[in-house]
Design an enzyme around this catalytic site. Structure first.
Site, PDB file in Angstrom:
ATOM      1  N   HIS A   1      -8.229   4.736  -8.806  1.00  0.00           N
ATOM      2  CA  HIS A   1      -8.084   5.111  -7.445  1.00  0.00           C
ATOM      3  C   HIS A   1      -8.483   6.425  -7.279  1.00  0.00           C
ATOM      4  O   HIS A   1      -7.560   7.090  -6.803  1.00  0.00           O
ATOM      5  CB  HIS A   1      -6.582   4.972  -7.026  1.00  0.00           C
TER       6      HIS A   1
ATOM      7  N   HIS B   1       0.611  -1.904   1.221  1.00  0.00           N
ATOM      8  CA  HIS B   1       0.289  -1.566   0.076  1.00  0.00           C
ATOM      9  C   HIS B   1       1.692  -2.205  -0.671  1.00  0.00           C
ATOM     10  O   HIS B   1       2.650  -2.258  -0.084  1.00  0.00           O
ATOM     11  CB  HIS B   1       0.564  -0.016  -0.214  1.00  0.00           C
TER      12      HIS B   1
ATOM     13  N   HIS C   1     -10.639  -3.499  -5.647  1.00  0.00           N
ATOM     14  CA  HIS C   1     -10.228  -2.107  -5.080  1.00  0.00           C
ATOM     15  C   HIS C   1     -10.815  -0.968  -5.793  1.00  0.00           C
ATOM     16  O   HIS C   1     -10.450   0.091  -5.619  1.00  0.00           O
ATOM     17  CB  HIS C   1      -8.747  -1.994  -4.784  1.00  0.00           C
TER      18      HIS C   1
ATOM     19  N   ASP D   1      -2.921  -3.269  -0.934  1.00  0.00           N
ATOM     20  CA  ASP D   1      -3.830  -2.431  -1.974  1.00  0.00           C
ATOM     21  C   ASP D   1      -2.853  -1.947  -2.913  1.00  0.00           C
ATOM     22  O   ASP D   1      -1.683  -1.918  -2.769  1.00  0.00           O
ATOM     23  CB  ASP D   1      -4.266  -1.410  -1.135  1.00  0.00           C
TER      24      ASP D   1
END
Length: 261
Positions: A112, A203, A108, A57
């Site tokens: 964020h 990640h 994603h 991610d």
């Protein structure tokens, strides 16, 4: 207006926003492994028992993602990278290089952010915008969605469905975003929860985590892949994981996120 009807209106004015908020954040309970793993195996990314889906991610990140691409090449492994739209359009060459090396891209989100307030129109637009960006850059349309922080809300789930994406969280993670993460801790944390057919969350960027934490993930990656292979599991992207919608009850389809094979 009577006293009774006035009270009813005031009560409704209090309860309605609360009900809307509860409906919005209710799916976020799937962040908890005790809820997600036994009740929603499809959402946890449960697939065939001989395969492990490897996912990353928060990229693409020019400071770290190329290091992961090199490491995965050396390991002969491919993965699914859940990218942020705003990062993808800033680093188009890196997005294309990721696909050129045989990896898969998922969505994603555009940014964020934490989705505490209902925002159906915004979520739909941002997910669709990221889908368009990935398709325009690579010629491939993404199939998967994972919300930032793994916090699934009703509006984000609906946005993904509207965009033709399947939402997948994870069944094991490395807790690799913390300042005290080490290669050993990342490996141990993945191993603690991983079973055949699982999906691993790691990640490839520290843009939304402790500075430099990606280095622990990178150092752990060879041992994580080796552990999987020694257990008899193949390692690859979600596209090879074999999880599909399941028809039930006379042809109706259960949302793929909620089932597993």
């Amino acid at each position: 207006m009577s006293l009774v009807s006035g009270r009813a209106v005031r009560t409704a004015a209090v309860l309605l926003p609360a009900a809307v908020a509860a409906a919005h954040v209710g799916p976020a309970a799937t962040w908890l492994p005790g809820v997600r793993l036994p009740l929603f195996p499809g959402l946890a990314g449960t697939g065939p028992g001989r395969h492990i889906a490897l996912t990353f991610d928060d990229g693409p990140d020019p400071a770290s993602t190329p290091r992961f691409l090199e490491a995965l090449d050396e390991l002969g492994a491919r993965a699914t990278f859940f990218v942020l739209g705003e990062q993808a359009v800033r680093h188009p060459a890196l997005v294309r290089e990721t696909v050129r090396r045989g990896h898969e891209l998922g969505v994603h989100g555009w940014t964020h952010d934490r989705p505490w307030r209902p925002a159906f129109a915004r979520d739909a637009e941002e997910v669709a915008r990221t889908v368009r960006a990935v398709h325009d850059l690579t010629g491939h349309r993404p199939r998967w969605y994972r919300p930032p922080y793994g916090i699934l809300t009703t509006s984000r789930w609906l946005a993904a469905r509207r965009a033709g994406l399947r939402t997948v969280l994870w069944s094991a993670w490395g807790r690799d975003w913390t300042a005290d993460a080490t290669a050993a801790s990342v490996r141990a944390r993945v191993a603690a929860d991983l079973r055949g057919g699982g999906t691993v969350l790691l990640h490839d960027s520290d843009r939304h985590a402790a500075p430099g934490c990606w280095q622990a993930t990178l150092a752990a990656l060879p041992t994580v892949v080796r552990d999987c292979r020694e257990a008899g599991w193949t390692v690859g992207p979600l596209r090879d994981h074999g999880v599909v919608p399941v028809p039930v009850h006379g042809g109706a389809v259960v949302p793929a996120e909620l089932v597993g094979e």
